[in-house]
Design a protein around this motif. Sequence first.
Motif, PDB file in Angstrom:
ATOM      1  N   ALA A   1       0.829  -1.207   0.000  1.00  0.00           N
ATOM      2  CA  ALA A   1       0.000   0.000   0.000  1.00  0.00           C
ATOM      3  C   ALA A   1       0.860   1.253   0.000  1.00  0.00           C
ATOM      4  N   GLY A   2       1.944   1.230   0.780  1.00  0.00           N
ATOM      5  CA  GLY A   2       2.838   2.383   0.810  1.00  0.00           C
ATOM      6  C   GLY A   2       3.447   2.676  -0.546  1.00  0.00           C
ATOM      7  N   LYS A   3       3.892   1.634  -1.244  1.00  0.00           N
ATOM      8  CA  LYS A   3       4.475   1.819  -2.569  1.00  0.00           C
ATOM      9  C   LYS A   3       3.460   2.430  -3.536  1.00  0.00           C
ATOM     10  N   ILE A   4       2.243   1.923  -3.496  1.00  0.00           N
ATOM     11  CA  ILE A   4       1.216   2.401  -4.424  1.00  0.00           C
ATOM     12  C   ILE A   4       0.865   3.860  -4.156  1.00  0.00           C
ATOM     13  N   VAL A   5       0.644   4.190  -2.879  1.00  0.00           N
ATOM     14  CA  VAL A   5       0.232   5.561  -2.533  1.00  0.00           C
ATOM     15  C   VAL A   5       1.333   6.551  -2.885  1.00  0.00           C
ATOM     16  N   VAL A   6       2.565   6.226  -2.569  1.00  0.00           N
ATOM     17  CA  VAL A   6       3.676   7.123  -2.906  1.00  0.00           C
ATOM     18  C   VAL A   6       3.757   7.329  -4.412  1.00  0.00           C
TER      19      VAL A   6
ATOM     20  N   PRO B   1      -7.054  16.626   2.115  1.00  0.00           N
ATOM     21  CA  PRO B   1      -7.453  15.813   3.269  1.00  0.00           C
ATOM     22  C   PRO B   1      -8.458  14.731   2.903  1.00  0.00           C
ATOM     23  N   ALA B   2      -8.125  13.484   3.251  1.00  0.00           N
ATOM     24  CA  ALA B   2      -9.016  12.307   3.171  1.00  0.00           C
ATOM     25  C   ALA B   2      -9.243  11.790   1.763  1.00  0.00           C
ATOM     26  N   ASN B   3      -8.791  12.471   0.724  1.00  0.00           N
ATOM     27  CA  ASN B   3      -9.201  12.115  -0.641  1.00  0.00           C
ATOM     28  C   ASN B   3      -8.506  10.881  -1.198  1.00  0.00           C
ATOM     29  N   TYR B   4      -7.241  10.666  -0.834  1.00  0.00           N
ATOM     30  CA  TYR B   4      -6.464   9.659  -1.555  1.00  0.00           C
ATOM     31  C   TYR B   4      -7.065   8.266  -1.468  1.00  0.00           C
ATOM     32  N   ARG B   5      -7.766   7.983  -0.384  1.00  0.00           N
ATOM     33  CA  ARG B   5      -8.356   6.645  -0.229  1.00  0.00           C
ATOM     34  C   ARG B   5      -9.314   6.325  -1.364  1.00  0.00           C
ATOM     35  N   PHE B   6     -10.031   7.301  -1.857  1.00  0.00           N
ATOM     36  CA  PHE B   6     -11.027   7.061  -2.905  1.00  0.00           C
ATOM     37  C   PHE B   6     -10.397   6.953  -4.288  1.00  0.00           C
ATOM     38  N   TYR B   7      -9.102   7.275  -4.398  1.00  0.00           N
ATOM     39  CA  TYR B   7      -8.393   7.128  -5.658  1.00  0.00           C
ATOM     40  C   TYR B   7      -7.603   5.823  -5.733  1.00  0.00           C
ATOM     41  N   THR B   8      -7.454   5.147  -4.599  1.00  0.00           N
ATOM     42  CA  THR B   8      -6.640   3.931  -4.589  1.00  0.00           C
ATOM     43  C   THR B   8      -7.265   2.798  -5.386  1.00  0.00           C
ATOM     44  N   ILE B   9      -8.573   2.852  -5.602  1.00  0.00           N
ATOM     45  CA  ILE B   9      -9.227   1.760  -6.333  1.00  0.00           C
ATOM     46  C   ILE B   9      -8.739   1.697  -7.780  1.00  0.00           C
ATOM     47  N   GLU B  10      -8.124   2.786  -8.252  1.00  0.00           N
ATOM     48  CA  GLU B  10      -7.553   2.798  -9.603  1.00  0.00           C
ATOM     49  C   GLU B  10      -6.269   1.990  -9.679  1.00  0.00           C
ATOM     50  N   ASN B  11      -5.716   1.631  -8.518  1.00  0.00           N
ATOM     51  CA  ASN B  11      -4.442   0.912  -8.475  1.00  0.00           C
ATOM     52  C   ASN B  11      -4.620  -0.381  -7.685  1.00  0.00           C
ATOM     53  N   PRO B  12      -4.683  -1.530  -8.335  1.00  0.00           N
ATOM     54  CA  PRO B  12      -4.915  -2.801  -7.634  1.00  0.00           C
ATOM     55  C   PRO B  12      -3.797  -3.090  -6.626  1.00  0.00           C
ATOM     56  N   ILE B  13      -4.190  -3.619  -5.489  1.00  0.00           N
ATOM     57  CA  ILE B  13      -3.235  -4.019  -4.465  1.00  0.00           C
ATOM     58  C   ILE B  13      -3.298  -5.534  -4.320  1.00  0.00           C
TER      59      ILE B  13
ATOM     60  N   TRP C   1      -6.218  -6.975  -6.143  1.00  0.00           N
ATOM     61  CA  TRP C   1      -7.576  -6.606  -5.760  1.00  0.00           C
ATOM     62  C   TRP C   1      -7.803  -5.110  -5.979  1.00  0.00           C
ATOM     63  N   ASN C   2      -8.916  -4.781  -6.634  1.00  0.00           N
ATOM     64  CA  ASN C   2      -9.322  -3.389  -6.798  1.00  0.00           C
ATOM     65  C   ASN C   2     -10.232  -2.996  -5.642  1.00  0.00           C
ATOM     66  N   VAL C   3      -9.628  -2.471  -4.592  1.00  0.00           N
ATOM     67  CA  VAL C   3     -10.367  -2.091  -3.387  1.00  0.00           C
ATOM     68  C   VAL C   3      -9.865  -0.735  -2.887  1.00  0.00           C
ATOM     69  N   LEU C   4     -10.654  -0.114  -2.029  1.00  0.00           N
ATOM     70  CA  LEU C   4     -10.209   1.092  -1.342  1.00  0.00           C
ATOM     71  C   LEU C   4      -9.310   0.690  -0.175  1.00  0.00           C
ATOM     72  N   PHE C   5      -8.193   1.391   0.022  1.00  0.00           N
ATOM     73  CA  PHE C   5      -7.301   1.033   1.127  1.00  0.00           C
ATOM     74  C   PHE C   5      -6.590   2.276   1.637  1.00  0.00           C
ATOM     75  N   ASN C   6      -6.000   2.146   2.839  1.00  0.00           N
ATOM     76  CA  ASN C   6      -5.221   3.206   3.473  1.00  0.00           C
ATOM     77  C   ASN C   6      -3.761   2.775   3.539  1.00  0.00           C
ATOM     78  N   SER C   7      -2.899   3.716   3.816  1.00  0.00           N
ATOM     79  CA  SER C   7      -1.471   3.396   3.883  1.00  0.00           C
ATOM     80  C   SER C   7      -1.070   2.801   5.223  1.00  0.00           C
ATOM     81  N   HIS C   8      -1.836   3.084   6.305  1.00  0.00           N
ATOM     82  CA  HIS C   8      -1.501   2.643   7.668  1.00  0.00           C
ATOM     83  C   HIS C   8      -0.125   3.142   8.096  1.00  0.00           C
ATOM     84  N   ASN C   9       0.238   4.311   7.611  1.00  0.00           N
ATOM     85  CA  ASN C   9       1.515   4.926   7.975  1.00  0.00           C
ATOM     86  C   ASN C   9       1.306   6.431   8.007  1.00  0.00           C
TER      87      ASN C   9
END
Length: 478
Positions: A322-327, A341-353, A356-364
């Motif tokens: 998740a960290g690699k993708i978000v960065v 603020p708060a927006n990046y989570r809704f853009y993560t679905i464009e990048n499979p982790i 899986w194409n899901v919404l996720f957080n960095s947890h960092n």
Amino acid sequence: MIRTREWRQESNNRYRRLAIVVLVLLSGPILGLFGSRQLIAVALGGIAALLLTVIVLKRPPVGLLGLMMLSFLVPITIGTGTGTEVSMSVVGLALVVGAFLLEVSTGDSQNVRLTVPSIYLPLSIFIAVTLLSFLAGQLPWYPLDPAPMTAQLGQLGVLVLLPCLVFIMDRYIVTERWLKRLVWLFLGFGSVYVLLTFFPSVQAALSFVVVQSPNGPLFWTWMTCLAFGQAFFNSQLSVLWRVVLVGITAVSLYMGLVITPQFASGWLPALVGLTALLWAARPRFAAVATVFMLILGAIFASEIVDLLLINEEYSAVTRVEAGKIVVGMVMERSPLLGFGPANYRFYTIENPILGWNVLFNSHNQYIDLLAQTGLLGAAAFLWYSVSTGALLWRLRGYQRVSGFLRALSYSLFGGLIGMVAAGMLADWLLPFVYNITLAGMRDAVPGWMFLGAALSLHRVATMHDSSRSDEQPLPRPA
């Protein structure tokens, strides 16, 4: 005639105060007989907010102590219709910051001065960048909807209100007496809270007064560092109180290392903070202790890894990915200001982790800051953290302060390093509304108050030195 008018005015004020007291006293039984639980919660929360507002306006230092107490008391939350609730800590924080801004904006700020510009500057830049990032977050970075505006505003409040506590502490906590009250209040309520965890039935019976949910790593970090620092380095304490504080330290570490060893956030930041405290206070002893711990770590490396990864191996893998993708997302689209603020989570679905194409957080915490405020915001926050650490490192060697203040300088340095370490594990310092949520504000508010106490300590140390010598500069650390 003037005396008669003044007497009537004083009499009317007296009757108003009496009416308010009677109304508050009668509201409890009335709500208990005729009101729903939700109505009772809202009414009690409103009364608490009203009282805190009056206290903050009349006696700001007392209001800050009240804000500290809200982390342990008044377990009332306001539903938002989403996955998070607004606790009284959030309401109290907003009131304290609002009162401070009101004082500054109305011109009642002759005594407001920038005691440590090296800390004020990066923190002010961070707040300014956060506001700019909020505006940038309204741009269409992806062909997807951003976070709801309520979530954006909630996250904006977290990123702005918590850093404001540093300025407020420097403004209002200006004597050793108030620093002592702050520290002992936290340790006192924290000890009661820890004690109640061993008596679940008593804790449940007090659920209408005491917060039931466990506190996060910042609570355990500050409990450990403050208790240990005062126990071993405050020469003014009696033997009895030293023993009590050693017991508090031991129980705090026991709760994490023995009761919940799999929850690394509960004990790892506290241990890191304790190690940093020792380096600040006794470098030679800390060097020996560090080598000893490294040897033990090497011997029991496999057991420690298994302990940390039990039921968390998949989580550890996903955190790295998740960290690699978000960065990568931030550096590609908006490196300077992030996505707001708060927006990046809704853009993560464009990048499979992991497929899986899901919404996720960095947890960092630091990747979160990069995603929300870009390189500018993350750099300003790190600049502030380093500046605060450097200030506390200098303060630790001042010889013209009391045993309490010297011990506090060690504790604040250790607590800062512990908080920085906690940020590597999750968004504990500045809670993310879609991960730790606003519930984490109960843990974050006291932590930021103690970060602000670094400026208060600097002010008090300066006053101590000025009272002895108006010409000599502050001594350099030994």
